[in-house]
Design a protein around this motif. Structure first.
Motif, mmCIF file in Angstrom:
data_model
loop_
_atom_site.group_PDB
_atom_site.id
_atom_site.type_symbol
_atom_site.label_atom_id
_atom_site.label_comp_id
_atom_site.label_asym_id
_atom_site.label_seq_id
_atom_site.Cartn_x
_atom_site.Cartn_y
_atom_site.Cartn_z
ATOM 1 N N HIS A 10 0.822 -1.219 0.000
ATOM 2 C CA HIS A 10 0.000 0.000 0.000
ATOM 3 C C HIS A 10 0.853 1.265 0.000
ATOM 4 O O HIS A 10 0.329 2.363 -0.186
ATOM 5 C CB HIS A 10 -0.981 0.005 1.179
ATOM 6 C CG HIS A 10 -0.335 -0.096 2.524
ATOM 7 N ND1 HIS A 10 0.182 -1.280 3.006
ATOM 8 C CD2 HIS A 10 -0.125 0.826 3.495
ATOM 9 C CE1 HIS A 10 0.673 -1.082 4.216
ATOM 10 N NE2 HIS A 10 0.516 0.181 4.529
ATOM 11 N N HIS A 11 2.160 1.131 0.224
ATOM 12 C CA HIS A 11 3.059 2.286 0.150
ATOM 13 C C HIS A 11 3.610 2.490 -1.264
ATOM 14 O O HIS A 11 4.287 3.477 -1.524
ATOM 15 C CB HIS A 11 4.240 2.117 1.111
ATOM 16 C CG HIS A 11 3.853 2.109 2.553
ATOM 17 N ND1 HIS A 11 2.943 2.990 3.081
ATOM 18 C CD2 HIS A 11 4.264 1.315 3.588
ATOM 19 C CE1 HIS A 11 2.801 2.751 4.382
ATOM 20 N NE2 HIS A 11 3.589 1.742 4.699
ATOM 21 N N VAL A 12 3.354 1.535 -2.147
ATOM 22 C CA VAL A 12 3.880 1.611 -3.509
ATOM 23 C C VAL A 12 2.986 2.532 -4.346
ATOM 24 O O VAL A 12 1.769 2.338 -4.411
ATOM 25 C CB VAL A 12 3.945 0.201 -4.137
ATOM 26 C CG1 VAL A 12 4.352 0.286 -5.597
ATOM 27 C CG2 VAL A 12 4.924 -0.681 -3.363
ATOM 28 N N ALA A 13 3.602 3.532 -4.975
ATOM 29 C CA ALA A 13 2.824 4.531 -5.719
ATOM 30 C C ALA A 13 2.132 3.937 -6.943
ATOM 31 O O ALA A 13 0.986 4.265 -7.233
ATOM 32 C CB ALA A 13 3.732 5.687 -6.127
ATOM 33 N N HIS A 14 2.827 3.062 -7.664
ATOM 34 C CA HIS A 14 2.263 2.471 -8.883
ATOM 35 C C HIS A 14 2.399 0.948 -8.784
ATOM 36 O O HIS A 14 3.328 0.364 -9.362
ATOM 37 C CB HIS A 14 2.982 3.004 -10.122
ATOM 38 C CG HIS A 14 2.946 4.504 -10.223
ATOM 39 N ND1 HIS A 14 1.799 5.194 -10.545
ATOM 40 C CD2 HIS A 14 3.914 5.439 -10.010
ATOM 41 C CE1 HIS A 14 2.051 6.495 -10.534
ATOM 42 N NE2 HIS A 14 3.327 6.665 -10.225
ATOM 43 N N PRO A 15 1.483 0.297 -8.056
ATOM 44 C CA PRO A 15 1.620 -1.141 -7.773
ATOM 45 C C PRO A 15 1.754 -2.013 -9.014
ATOM 46 O O PRO A 15 2.593 -2.914 -9.040
ATOM 47 C CB PRO A 15 0.343 -1.478 -6.993
ATOM 48 C CG PRO A 15 -0.189 -0.190 -6.496
ATOM 49 C CD PRO A 15 0.278 0.864 -7.429
#
Length: 264
Positions: free
Chosen positions: A124-129
């Motif tokens: 959930h911290h990844v900007a572009h999963p």
């Protein structure tokens, strides 16, 4: 992997992070065991814990697995990785990098390819999963596995209502993450595991006050205190008992199976 606010949150929390995550003596061994089992880890696997924080779960996994190659503890926070010790244990190798750094090939890893990696509550911290998970999948060897461990779209934590509502607003849907792994060329599946938590109410209130979940860093001090008052009214019992349910999204690269590759 995360914006400056969230990264700052973990920098401040680093020294006491493990204390907030160890709900009880059985929690970390239980979760680490589920990760080892889900990934089918073997002693010769080249493994990375992406977003490892203090290495809490990698340390336990290494204890259970006795790997021949050090497990890579990858995290953008030097403060968190410093909790591994100086020097770190021989079976753990700290790598200061984000998930994006690994996905884009910017991080210098000691292994050309990885047989297994996991992201424990960090996707959930990844900007572009979708993009980042595709890049991580590309780092896998044939038969390699990628496991995303995440909370479901809704949780049954004894938090205050505003925190629960914000969680549902921000939390990615595990089914969407499963779709990202499929789009990255992996064979993917979604399952759930559950663990009952029993924790002293006052300890849990202290964890909330310390913002043990990054979600809580989005609330001001006064909002946190107001939320704690709400929790105290809603939960007068001295010990909180609630389910900790996790989605396990597992992807595997086609090719030589891990069992054949490692002779397990």
């Amino acid at each position: 992997m995360e914006g400056p606010d969230v990264r700052g949150h973990y920098e401040e929390l680093a020294g006491e992070y493990d204390e907030h995550w160890v709900y009880g003596s059985d929690y970390v061994p239980w979760m680490s065991g589920r990760i080892v089992e889900a990934l089918g880890l073997g002693t010769t696997d080249r493994i990375a814990d992406i977003g490892s924080g203090t290495g809490l779960f990698a340390r336990e996994a290494a204890e259970q697995l006795k790997p021949r190659h050090p497990i890579l503890c990858v995290d953008p926070s030097e403060a968190m990785l410093s909790q591994l010790g100086a020097p770190p244990p021989a079976d753990l190798a700290p790598i200061v990098a984000s998930a994006e750094d690994v996905a884009e090939g910017r991080a210098r890893l000691p292994y050309e390819q990885l047989d297994a990696m996991w992201l424990k509550e960090s996707v959930h911290h990844v900007a572009h999963p979708a993009h980042t998970l595709r890049g991580l999948a590309d780092r896998l060897a044939p038969g390699g596995r990628l496991l995303v461990v995440m909370l479901p779209a809704t949780i049954q934590y004894p938090l205050f209502e505003a925190a629960l509502a914000r969680f549902e607003e921000l939390q990615p849907d595990p089914a969407v993450i499963e779709g990202h792994l499929r789009a990255a060329g992996l064979e993917a599946g979604l399952s759930y595991v559950e663990h009952e938590l029993r924790i002293d109410r006052d300890k849990y209130l202290g964890m909330v006050r310390a913002r043990y979940m990054s979600l809580l860093s989005t609330f001001s001090d006064s909002e946190i205190e107001k939320g704690i008052e709400e929790m105290q009214v809603a939960h007068p019992e001295p010990v909180l008992v609630f389910p900790d349910r996790f989605a396990f999204v597992l992807g595997q690269r086609r090719g030589e199976s891990s069992d054949e590759h490692h002779g397990r």
